[in-house]
Write a protein that holds these residues in place. Structure first.
Motif, short mmCIF file in Angstrom:
data_model
loop_
_atom_site.label_atom_id
_atom_site.label_comp_id
_atom_site.label_asym_id
_atom_site.label_seq_id
_atom_site.Cartn_x
_atom_site.Cartn_y
_atom_site.Cartn_z
N GLU A 1 -17.35 -3.25 13.50
CA GLU A 1 -16.38 -3.60 12.47
C GLU A 1 -15.28 -2.55 12.33
N ASP A 2 -14.14 -3.00 11.81
CA ASP A 2 -13.04 -2.11 11.47
C ASP A 2 -12.35 -2.72 10.26
N THR A 3 -12.68 -2.19 9.07
CA THR A 3 -12.21 -2.81 7.83
C THR A 3 -11.68 -1.75 6.87
N LEU A 4 -10.93 -2.23 5.89
CA LEU A 4 -10.35 -1.38 4.85
C LEU A 4 -10.66 -2.01 3.50
N SER A 5 -11.02 -1.18 2.53
CA SER A 5 -11.20 -1.66 1.15
C SER A 5 -10.63 -0.62 0.19
N PHE A 6 -10.08 -1.11 -0.90
CA PHE A 6 -9.56 -0.20 -1.93
C PHE A 6 -9.38 -0.98 -3.23
N SER A 7 -9.12 -0.24 -4.29
CA SER A 7 -8.86 -0.84 -5.60
C SER A 7 -7.56 -0.30 -6.14
N ILE A 8 -6.96 -1.07 -7.07
CA ILE A 8 -5.70 -0.67 -7.69
C ILE A 8 -5.67 -1.27 -9.09
N PRO A 9 -5.13 -0.56 -10.08
CA PRO A 9 -5.05 -1.14 -11.43
C PRO A 9 -4.22 -2.42 -11.41
N PHE A 10 -4.68 -3.44 -12.10
CA PHE A 10 -3.99 -4.72 -12.13
C PHE A 10 -2.60 -4.59 -12.73
N GLN A 11 -2.43 -3.66 -13.66
CA GLN A 11 -1.15 -3.49 -14.32
C GLN A 11 -0.16 -2.67 -13.50
N ASP A 12 -0.60 -2.14 -12.39
CA ASP A 12 0.29 -1.34 -11.54
C ASP A 12 1.45 -2.21 -11.05
N ASP A 13 2.67 -1.66 -11.07
CA ASP A 13 3.84 -2.42 -10.63
C ASP A 13 3.71 -2.86 -9.17
N LYS A 14 3.00 -2.07 -8.37
CA LYS A 14 2.86 -2.40 -6.94
C LYS A 14 1.84 -3.52 -6.72
N ARG A 15 1.11 -3.93 -7.75
CA ARG A 15 0.14 -5.03 -7.58
C ARG A 15 0.85 -6.30 -7.11
N ALA A 16 2.11 -6.48 -7.46
CA ALA A 16 2.85 -7.69 -7.09
C ALA A 16 3.04 -7.82 -5.59
N TYR A 17 2.93 -6.70 -4.85
CA TYR A 17 3.11 -6.75 -3.40
C TYR A 17 1.84 -7.17 -2.66
N ILE A 18 0.74 -7.20 -3.37
CA ILE A 18 -0.54 -7.49 -2.72
C ILE A 18 -0.81 -8.98 -2.73
N ASP A 19 -1.05 -9.53 -1.54
CA ASP A 19 -1.34 -10.96 -1.43
C ASP A 19 -2.12 -11.18 -0.15
N ASN A 20 -2.89 -12.26 -0.13
CA ASN A 20 -3.68 -12.58 1.06
C ASN A 20 -2.79 -12.75 2.28
N GLU A 21 -3.30 -12.25 3.41
CA GLU A 21 -2.66 -12.32 4.73
C GLU A 21 -1.46 -11.39 4.87
N LYS A 22 -1.15 -10.61 3.87
CA LYS A 22 -0.15 -9.57 4.05
C LYS A 22 -0.78 -8.40 4.80
N LYS A 23 0.08 -7.57 5.37
CA LYS A 23 -0.43 -6.49 6.21
C LYS A 23 -0.34 -5.15 5.49
N ILE A 24 -1.35 -4.33 5.75
CA ILE A 24 -1.46 -3.00 5.17
C ILE A 24 -1.52 -1.99 6.31
N GLN A 25 -0.71 -0.94 6.24
CA GLN A 25 -0.71 0.08 7.28
C GLN A 25 -1.39 1.33 6.78
N ILE A 26 -2.28 1.88 7.63
CA ILE A 26 -2.91 3.17 7.40
C ILE A 26 -2.62 4.02 8.63
N VAL A 27 -1.75 5.00 8.50
CA VAL A 27 -1.25 5.79 9.64
C VAL A 27 -0.68 4.81 10.67
N ASP A 28 -1.29 4.68 11.86
CA ASP A 28 -0.77 3.77 12.87
C ASP A 28 -1.46 2.41 12.87
N ASP A 29 -2.60 2.31 12.23
CA ASP A 29 -3.37 1.07 12.26
C ASP A 29 -2.91 0.10 11.17
N VAL A 30 -3.04 -1.18 11.48
CA VAL A 30 -2.59 -2.23 10.57
C VAL A 30 -3.77 -3.15 10.26
#
Length: 840
Positions: free
Chosen positions: A417-446
């Motif tokens: 496996e190669d997976t990523l998990s994290f949490s973020i406050p729901f009231q955070d302004d950046k929560r609006a950018y999070i949606d299913n099938e969007k991509k998240i980058q960690i250093v070079d990996d996506v």
């Protein structure tokens, strides 16, 4: 990684004018002949067919050209033939002139056209109603005439003698007219010279005819003046977005593109938009070089080139992929090979591609389906420690850095496996950018977001939890793969089949084993996993570069040391002898064993760790080859004859600290673990890690190897391993149903070597099985020994090949060594098929 551009259209490979910029008409003349109405089609989608007037009995024709076929008229005697081209105006062509009109195409005039005083090119003066524009040559120099609604000239300009055209040369000639600004230009390109000019601006006053209903005429005016020569790829666009500079760039960008050159060795038009070698009477040349049009580059970081193609391994190929870049489309860099991983470093504005298509069988051709250029943006973070997830937009650009994310865990396993998990406050302004099938980058990996969970605690706090999977997980959803047989195939052959039709390519492969097997998996990822199981090695997915590597060992000896109270908080060591085995039996198809080639023993044994006889059996029902089954059993016993020792520890990644870069390690690496109190001093491998990005000191490592299950008939490895397609042990029931008839003559060596073509074999009259004699050969290094016979059986749907073999001290001296039977089948149409049945 964002897809910057993709070449997969006809103009990308031929240099023809793009249909999207010719909304009022586009006539490419690529038909082999005219239709029943002496017409050719309109590629703009407007349905404005172009008709040849005076086609029959003249030199008018569609002939081979530099961009497919082209129109030829009046080559013999213009005033006698009087051929021209005609498009009827239904009254709508010029009804919305808009900001700009562009009209033009390619011409190749004869001496008659450039030496006469007046030569019509593109004409609206023939009615009905008043004209709007007229392109012609005046003593070989381009002339532009514009009209108002009463038919009066508001512009009549002939370019200077420096623009005089020559006969027998392909020119790109186009007019750009801006009615509201009262300005117009000519764009003239010389294909042979590779040069293009934009004329000085031509100004006019008055209103360009806004209600022109005149028909379009090429090559004739007033039944008196005619053009002699060739027309190709003509276009018309009203309310156009293109400028004179854009048309200049079009000419320069497509200057080298050769997919439509009918005399060349590559062909885009027959199977458009795919590119193949050009067939002549169903015979392909052995090679041809493709040049593409130039496309936008302008990378924000580094680039990667991916060429998607269809090929037959060992027969057809696409090789020598090179790029050339430019800032102005005029001065180009030297052609440069792309790297083995497709990497391209270029700050330039435009890029063009060059590659070679080859075949060793002139009845087959490789096929290029598209060329992709990816923009690999520079990572927001350079090290994994203390990074934060970065949300990417649909183009792969940074959209938001989730600086308030917490419990950020990267979980990875070798071949797992190669997976990523994290949490973020729901009231955070950046929560609006999070949606299913969007991509998240960690250093070079996506990673791709799969699950978003919003939870309210008992105290009313709402948090959002995110689970994401590495990009390569999408290979599970690849186009369905059909069952495929591999005969003594290398790993890269099977991997290329798995990745065919995806955006991924085979990267570095240093696993050299060959396997004969049948692939029944239906998606790319499962096939890749099966290949790794079957051949051994570590699969590594390079998401930024869309490459899949298969290494014999994916890590390195990192030199990192984990020491209690230094960078290791706690450790758990487990030594397990539950599944310890010292004697391992193996049973293949229909109860086959390898006893005959293993000193009469149907088992292998290893008492390195324990002298106690501990017996188990291995289900090898997929095997029909005793040699391969023996090799496999020895490999499995090497795992089972010793205890399984695993370590789980909580450790800190010291490499994130200043002056501790030498303590870096990665998944798959070997590391050193020391704990004097427990008596642990061992070098072992990181096979799994749960890396805490926010708190690198709370990273969990598993250091061990995985023990395969014994006796499992559903084991993926067992089911896949060395499945010899077309070869099986014939049961007693099968024998009872057979009506024996042997097409081979002297099949038992009763008559010495009669009927056989022999090289290195001899008849042994003393040792036989079904009779008193047999054939034998003694192997030797760097030598091929063989015996063959051609048979002519009746037309049946199936045939049975059977033989009995004995061997003594059989050993392969190299990876290329083979022992087996080769069957070459010739069909009625003369084609042949070769199958090799590996017996070792």
């Amino acid at each position: 990684m964002a897809l910057k551009t993709i070449l997969n259209t006809q103009p990308d490979f031929t240099g023809e004018f793009p249909a999207k910029y010719a909304k009022s008409g586009l006539w490419r003349f690529n038909e082999s002949t005219v239709d029943d109405d002496d017409s050719v089609s309109d590629s703009s989608g407007c349905g404005r067919s172009l008709k040849f007037i005076n086609w029959s009995g003249t030199t008018a024709n569609l002939v081979e050209s530099q961009k497919g076929n082209c129109a030829r008229i009046n080559i013999s005697s213009p005033t006698t033939e009087k051929s021209y081209l005609y498009v009827e105006n239904d009254g709508t062509i010029f009804e919305n002139i808009g900001e700009r009109i562009i009209v033009g195409g390619w011409i190749n005039p004869t001496t008659y056209s450039v030496d006469n005083t007046y030569c019509p090119i593109f004409n609206t003066r023939y009615g009905p109603g008043q004209p709007i524009l007229y392109l012609s040559l005046y003593s070989g120099r381009p002339r532009l005439m514009l009209y108002n609604s009463s038919g009066s000239l508001i512009l009549d300009t002939t370019l200077s003698t420096s623009y005089k055209l020559s006969s027998g040369v392909w020119y790109f000639i186009a007019a750009v007219i801006e009615p509201d600004n009262g300005q117009a230009w000519y764009v003239i390109g010389d294909k042979d010279a590779g040069t293009v000019q934009i004329s000085d601006v031509m100004t006019f006053t008055g209103t360009l005819n806004p209600s022109c209903t005149a028909d379009l005429i090429w090559g004739m005016h007033s039944d008196t003046y005619y053009y002699a020569g060739f027309f190709d790829d003509w276009f018309l666009d009203v309310d156009s977005e293109l400028t004179a500079e854009d048309l200049k760039n079009y000419f320069l960008a497509g200057l080298l593109a050769n997919g439509g050159v009918m005399s060349g060795d590559v062909d885009e038009l027959t199977d458009s938009p795919n590119v193949t070698l050009r067939s002549t009477d169903d015979v392909y040349p052995t090679e041809g070089t493709l040049y593409t049009s130039a496309v936008e580059c302008s990378l924000s970081g580094s680039g990667r080139v991916s060429v998607s193609c269809e090929y037959v391994s060992g027969t057809t190929a696409v090789t020598d992929i090179q790029t050339s870049t430019s800032d102005d489309l005029e001065t180009w860099s030297d052609w440069t090979d792309i790297g083995t991983n497709g990497k391209l470093e270029s700050p330039n504005a435009a890029i063009r591609f060059k590659m070679t298509l080859t075949t060793t069988d002139t009845s087959q051709t490789p096929k290029i389906t598209d060329i992709r250029l990816y923009d690999i943006a520079k990572a927001t973070y350079e090290k994994i420690g203390y990074t934060r997830p970065v949300v990417l937009d649909s183009n792969g650009a940074w959209e938001a850095v989730l600086e308030n994310a917490y419990d950020i865990i990267l979980t990875g396993e070798v071949n797992g496996e190669d997976t990523l998990s994290f949490s973020i406050p729901f009231q955070d302004d950046k929560r609006a950018y999070i949606d299913n099938e969007k991509k998240i980058q960690i250093v070079d990996d996506v990673y791709i977001i799969r699950t978003v969970t919003d939870t309210r605690d008992t105290d009313g706090t709402i948090i959002t939890s995110v689970y994401a999977e590495a990009e390569f997980y999408d290979l599970t959803y690849s186009v369905r793969k059909e069952e495929k047989e591999f005969d003594a195939a290398t790993t890269d052959e099977a991997m290329a089949y798995a990745l065919e039709g995806t955006e991924w390519n085979v990267g570095t492969v240093n696993v050299t084993t060959k396997r004969t097997w049948t692939c029944s998996e239906t998606n790319a990822l499962s096939i890749l996993r099966q290949v790794a199981d079957l051949h051994g090695g570590d699969l590594v997915f390079d998401c930024p570069n869309r490459l899949v590597h298969l290494y014999t060992f994916s890590g390195s000896d990192s030199g990192a040391l984990f020491f209690y109270r230094k960078n290791m908080k706690d450790i758990e060591r487990t030594v397990d002898t539950t599944s310890l085995i010292t004697r391992l039996y193996a049973y293949g198809a229909d109860g086959m064993t390898f006893a005959d080639i293993n000193d009469g023993k149907a088992y292998v044994e290893d008492f390195t760790y324990s002298s106690e006889v501990r017996i188990s059996s291995l289900d090898c029902s997929s095997f029909t080859n005793p040699y391969q089954m023996l090799e496999y059993a020895k490999m499995r016993l090497a795992d089972y004859c010793e205890p399984t020792i695993s370590y789980v520890l909580n450790a800190m990644d010291l490499s994130v600290l200043t002056d501790y870069a030498h303590e870096s390690w990665a998944l798959g690496d070997y590391v050193r673990v020391e704990d004097k109190d427990l008596g642990i001093s061992v070098t072992t491998r990181v096979v799994r890690r749960e890396y805490n990005l926010q708190e690198p000191w709370n990273t969990v490592l598993e250091l061990s190897t995985t023990l395969k299950n014994l006796g499992s008939s559903t084991s993926a490895w067992d089911n896949a391993a060395d499945e010899l397609s077309g070869v099986s042990v014939v049961s007693s029931t099968d024998i009872a149903d057979l009506v024996p008839f042997n097409h081979l003559l002297n099949s038992r060596a009763d008559n010495d070597m009669a009927y056989w073509t022999n090289s290195g074999f001899e008849a042994d009259a003393e040792n036989g099985v079904s009779g008193t004699a047999s054939f034998k050969a003694e192997g030797a290094a760097d030598t091929t020994k063989s015996m063959s016979q051609t048979v002519y059986p009746a037309n049946c749907s199936t045939y049975t090949l059977s033989a009995q073999f004995g061997s003594e001290d059989l050993e392969k001296l190299s990876d290329d060594s083979q022992v087996g039977i080769e069957v070459i089948i010739e069909y009625e149409d003369g084609t042949t098929e070769s199958r090799f049945i590996d017996l070792y």
